[in-house]
Design a protein around this motif. Structure first.
Motif, PDB file in Angstrom:
ATOM      1  N   THR A  68       0.835  -1.196   0.000  1.00 10.32           N
ATOM      2  CA  THR A  68       0.000   0.000   0.000  1.00 10.32           C
ATOM      3  C   THR A  68       0.871   1.248   0.000  1.00 10.32           C
ATOM      4  N   GLY A  69       0.544   2.183  -0.885  1.00 14.69           N
ATOM      5  CA  GLY A  69       1.253   3.456  -0.924  1.00 14.69           C
ATOM      6  C   GLY A  69       2.521   3.481  -1.731  1.00 14.69           C
ATOM      7  N   CYS A  70       2.831   2.404  -2.454  1.00 15.87           N
ATOM      8  CA  CYS A  70       4.110   2.359  -3.179  1.00 15.87           C
ATOM      9  C   CYS A  70       4.017   2.933  -4.593  1.00 15.87           C
ATOM     10  N   GLY A  71       2.814   3.314  -5.043  1.00 16.10           N
ATOM     11  CA  GLY A  71       2.683   3.953  -6.352  1.00 16.10           C
ATOM     12  C   GLY A  71       2.151   3.046  -7.444  1.00 16.10           C
ATOM     13  N   LYS A  72       1.273   2.122  -7.087  1.00 16.11           N
ATOM     14  CA  LYS A  72       0.750   1.188  -8.101  1.00 16.11           C
ATOM     15  C   LYS A  72      -0.094   1.901  -9.152  1.00 16.11           C
ATOM     16  N   GLU A  73      -0.848   2.915  -8.726  1.00 19.80           N
ATOM     17  CA  GLU A  73      -1.673   3.628  -9.713  1.00 19.80           C
ATOM     18  C   GLU A  73      -0.814   4.412 -10.690  1.00 19.80           C
ATOM     19  N   LEU A  74       0.306   4.955 -10.231  1.00 23.21           N
ATOM     20  CA  LEU A  74       1.218   5.652 -11.140  1.00 23.21           C
ATOM     21  C   LEU A  74       1.759   4.689 -12.195  1.00 23.21           C
ATOM     22  N   VAL A  75       2.045   3.462 -11.780  1.00 19.80           N
ATOM     23  CA  VAL A  75       2.521   2.452 -12.735  1.00 19.80           C
ATOM     24  C   VAL A  75       1.404   2.130 -13.732  1.00 19.80           C
ATOM     25  N   ALA A  76       0.164   2.033 -13.239  1.00 17.89           N
ATOM     26  CA  ALA A  76      -0.965   1.770 -14.134  1.00 17.89           C
ATOM     27  C   ALA A  76      -1.104   2.877 -15.165  1.00 17.89           C
ATOM     28  N   ARG A  77      -0.935   4.128 -14.738  1.00 21.32           N
ATOM     29  CA  ARG A  77      -1.035   5.257 -15.678  1.00 21.32           C
ATOM     30  C   ARG A  77       0.110   5.217 -16.684  1.00 21.32           C
ATOM     31  N   ALA A  78       1.282   4.787 -16.228  1.00 21.39           N
ATOM     32  CA  ALA A  78       2.422   4.672 -17.142  1.00 21.39           C
ATOM     33  C   ALA A  78       2.161   3.585 -18.185  1.00 21.39           C
ATOM     34  N   VAL A  79       1.540   2.486 -17.762  1.00 20.93           N
ATOM     35  CA  VAL A  79       1.173   1.426 -18.709  1.00 20.93           C
ATOM     36  C   VAL A  79       0.200   1.972 -19.746  1.00 20.93           C
ATOM     37  N   HIS A  80      -0.782   2.734 -19.290  1.00 21.64           N
ATOM     38  CA  HIS A  80      -1.763   3.313 -20.224  1.00 21.64           C
ATOM     39  C   HIS A  80      -1.095   4.273 -21.205  1.00 21.64           C
ATOM     40  N   ARG A  81      -0.201   5.143 -20.687  1.00 21.43           N
ATOM     41  CA  ARG A  81       0.472   6.104 -21.573  1.00 21.43           C
ATOM     42  C   ARG A  81       1.351   5.408 -22.596  1.00 21.43           C
ATOM     43  N   ALA A  82       1.891   4.235 -22.244  1.00 21.36           N
ATOM     44  CA  ALA A  82       2.768   3.498 -23.166  1.00 21.36           C
ATOM     45  C   ALA A  82       1.972   2.648 -24.149  1.00 21.36           C
ATOM     46  N   SER A  83       0.643   2.623 -24.009  1.00 21.11           N
ATOM     47  CA  SER A  83      -0.180   1.765 -24.857  1.00 21.11           C
ATOM     48  C   SER A  83      -0.634   2.493 -26.120  1.00 21.11           C
ATOM     49  N   LEU A  84      -1.228   1.737 -27.021  1.00 18.01           N
ATOM     50  CA  LEU A  84      -1.791   2.330 -28.232  1.00 18.01           C
ATOM     51  C   LEU A  84      -3.122   3.005 -27.940  1.00 18.01           C
ATOM     52  N   ARG A  85      -3.569   2.926 -26.681  1.00 20.79           N
ATOM     53  CA  ARG A  85      -4.830   3.536 -26.260  1.00 20.79           C
ATOM     54  C   ARG A  85      -4.588   4.838 -25.492  1.00 20.79           C
ATOM     55  N   ALA A  86      -3.387   5.370 -25.557  1.00 21.03           N
ATOM     56  CA  ALA A  86      -3.016   6.516 -24.723  1.00 21.03           C
ATOM     57  C   ALA A  86      -3.924   7.725 -24.929  1.00 21.03           C
ATOM     58  N   ASP A  87      -4.500   7.874 -26.117  1.00 22.28           N
ATOM     59  CA  ASP A  87      -5.370   9.017 -26.395  1.00 22.28           C
ATOM     60  C   ASP A  87      -6.813   8.763 -25.974  1.00 22.28           C
ATOM     61  N   GLU A  88      -7.094   7.566 -25.527  1.00 24.39           N
ATOM     62  CA  GLU A  88      -8.437   7.209 -25.063  1.00 24.39           C
ATOM     63  C   GLU A  88      -8.489   7.311 -23.539  1.00 24.39           C
ATOM     64  N   PRO A  89      -9.692   7.254 -22.957  1.00 26.56           N
ATOM     65  CA  PRO A  89      -9.789   7.447 -21.499  1.00 26.56           C
ATOM     66  C   PRO A  89      -9.181   6.322 -20.678  1.00 26.56           C
ATOM     67  N   MET A  90      -8.662   6.698 -19.503  1.00 28.08           N
ATOM     68  CA  MET A  90      -8.295   5.715 -18.490  1.00 28.08           C
ATOM     69  C   MET A  90      -9.188   5.968 -17.288  1.00 28.08           C
ATOM     70  N   VAL A  91      -9.902   4.947 -16.859  1.00 29.41           N
ATOM     71  CA  VAL A  91     -10.851   5.062 -15.756  1.00 29.41           C
ATOM     72  C   VAL A  91     -10.361   4.202 -14.594  1.00 29.41           C
ATOM     73  N   SER A  92     -10.361   4.777 -13.389  1.00 30.92           N
ATOM     74  CA  SER A  92      -9.876   4.060 -12.209  1.00 30.92           C
ATOM     75  C   SER A  92     -11.002   3.837 -11.207  1.00 30.92           C
ATOM     76  N   ILE A  93     -10.954   2.701 -10.540  1.00 34.24           N
ATOM     77  CA  ILE A  93     -11.899   2.414  -9.468  1.00 34.24           C
ATOM     78  C   ILE A  93     -11.203   1.589  -8.404  1.00 34.24           C
ATOM     79  N   ASN A  94     -11.430   1.950  -7.152  1.00 39.75           N
ATOM     80  CA  ASN A  94     -10.891   1.191  -6.024  1.00 39.75           C
ATOM     81  C   ASN A  94     -11.943   0.185  -5.601  1.00 39.75           C
ATOM     82  N   CYS A  95     -11.678  -1.079  -5.848  1.00 39.65           N
ATOM     83  CA  CYS A  95     -12.666  -2.130  -5.585  1.00 39.65           C
ATOM     84  C   CYS A  95     -12.973  -2.282  -4.098  1.00 39.65           C
ATOM     85  N   GLY A  96     -12.095  -1.814  -3.239  1.00 42.50           N
ATOM     86  CA  GLY A  96     -12.333  -1.940  -1.807  1.00 42.50           C
ATOM     87  C   GLY A  96     -13.023  -0.734  -1.206  1.00 42.50           C
TER      88      GLY A  96
END
Length: 447
Positions: A171-199
């Motif tokens: 917890t707190g180590c920056g997992k969401e930042l890594v997720a955003r980096a994955v999205h920016r590196a994808s071919l979908r970077a110009d499309e939306p990224m939506v986040s939800i905390n399942c807990g």
């Protein structure tokens, strides 16, 4: 609103000022273009009502000047010569409305109500964007240590694919930042990224949040709602803390991952979505599978590609670059090469960081507020942080007497307060006399 009314007709000047002020607006009246431009440079107006045909600087030029001075201002053109040229001028200047004289005050009142509504919407949107930026912070991955370089390499490889990614880390180590980096590196970077905390959502709301619902699907469902999978169509959905997802929802999520079809709650119709799924968890999913708390087939499905984010205590080389990066969110002063004193740096590097980057962010924000002028010193760090650091040092030092532990606490307090023993005593919660007695006793023992 603060309104500027520019018109060379004296009778209208008096009438408009009187009537608009009755509505609660503050009004400045100008008889010509030069006066209007001077007023615009002097005061921040919300709305400009201007006649196109005035002596000197014409209305169109006043609007153009207003846009440069205050881009958010709304302009209304009022003219006694409503011909094609004046209409085209209004269009070219992107005015809110174009009305011709004579006009009723009822018309002006309704028009200003619309202007006020638009300005309110713009301000609320700006406030929301500001809160989002504050909540998300900078999405840049900071750190050039060996472990973070490895994370970047993994992101570079998996990013351009459509593979499902599972991000693991404390917890707190920056997992969401890594997720955003994955999205920016994808071919979908110009499309939306939506986040939800399942807990973070009650179990009875998760299905509606993810997949949407139709009107009347449950009590309180007065309107149909689009789910986050539909919102993210074409882009990426980030399911944070996937290990907190209830078993019933795990089965439904697995179906979506396998078929690409979603079904709104209460509907019999399916809809195909094209979404890249990125998940994150701090839980031991393998252990949860063995305890029948997590579906094994879902774990295999989301774990197509795994990214491990190391805790901050394993990234000591990244602590100070991160601290500097986080400080720059709050402060723009100071020299980048000397934002923290050696004492503050030593404390930050020695800390174990059980709360990871999130804890570091809180410590830096606290210090940034307390510090009047950079650099940040050890005294600006939270007291509870210093006490926890002290406990860590004592624990690592091995067995010692109570007197030895007291002396460590006293020495650190004096150091934090730049040799001011009175301030150190106040921090430690003892009298100055007691502090001196303990120091003298220690000196006598050493002698």
């Amino acid at each position: 609103m603060h309104v500027l009314y520019a018109d060379d007709e004296t009778s209208l000047q008096t009438l408009m000022k009187t009537q608009l002020e009755k509505l609660g607006h503050s009004v400045v009246v100008c008889p010509d273009g030069e006066t209007a431009v001077a007023a615009l440079e002097r005061e921040p107006f919300d709305c400009l009502i201007v006649d196109l045909d005035m002596p000197g600087i014409k209305g169109a030029e006043v609007i153009a000047r207003a846009r440069k001075i205050r881009p958010a201002i709304e302009a209304v053109v009022i003219t006694g010569k409503p011909d094609l040229n004046s209409a085209l001028t209004a269009i070219e200047n992107h005015v809110f409305a174009f009305i011709s004289k004579p006009c009723s005050f009822k018309q002006i009142k309704a028009l200003l109500s619309e202007v006020y509504h638009r300005l309110s919407q713009s301000r609320r949107l700006a406030a929301l964007e500001h809160r989002v930026r504050q909540a998300e912070g900078d999405s840049e991955l900071v750190g050039d240590g060996k472990s973070m370089l490895q994370v970047r390499k993994v992101i570079e490889k998996v990013g351009p694919t459509d593979s499902t990614v599972l991000i693991r880390g404390e917890t707190g180590c920056g997992k969401e930042l890594v997720a955003r980096a994955v999205h920016r590196a994808s071919l979908r970077a110009d499309e939306p990224m939506v986040s939800i905390n399942c807990g973070a959502l009650p179990e009875n709301l998760i299905e509606s949040e993810l997949f949407g619902h139709v009107k009347g699907a449950f009590t309180g469902a007065d309107n149909a709602r689009v789910g986050l999978f539909e919102v993210a169509d074409g882009g990426t959905i980030f399911l944070d803390e996937i290990g907190e997802l209830p078993l019933t929802m795990q089965a439904k999520l697995l179906r979506v991952l396998e078929t690409g079809d979603i079904r709104r709650l209460g509907s019999n119709q399916s809809k195909r979505v094209d979404v890249r799924v990125v998940c994150a968890t701090h839980r031991d999913l393998e252990k949860m599978v063995s305890e029948e708390q997590f579906r094994e087939d879902l774990m295999f499905r989301i774990n197509t590609f795994e990214v491990h984010v190391p805790p901050l205590r394993e990234r000591s080389d990244d602590i100070m670059p991160l601290a500097i990066h986080l400080l720059r969110r709050h402060r723009n002063d100071g020299d980048d090469d000397a934002l923290f004193t050696p004492q503050a740096t030593a404390e930050l590097l020695a800390h174990k960081w059980p709360g990871n980057v999130r804890e570091l962010a809180n410590v830096v924000e606290h210090a940034a507020i307390l510090c009047d002028a950079l650099p940040i010193d050890a005294e600006h760090l939270p007291r509870h942080f210093s006490r926890r650091q002290l406990r860590s040092e004592i624990r690592d030092a091995g067995p010692m007497t109570i007197r030895e532990m007291e002396m460590i606490a006293i020495e650190r307090a004096i150091e934090r307060n730049n040799g001011d023993k009175k301030a150190a005593a106040e921090e430690l919660g003892v009298s100055v006399k007691t502090l001196y007695n303990k120091l003298n006793a220690a000196e006598e023992k050493a002698a």
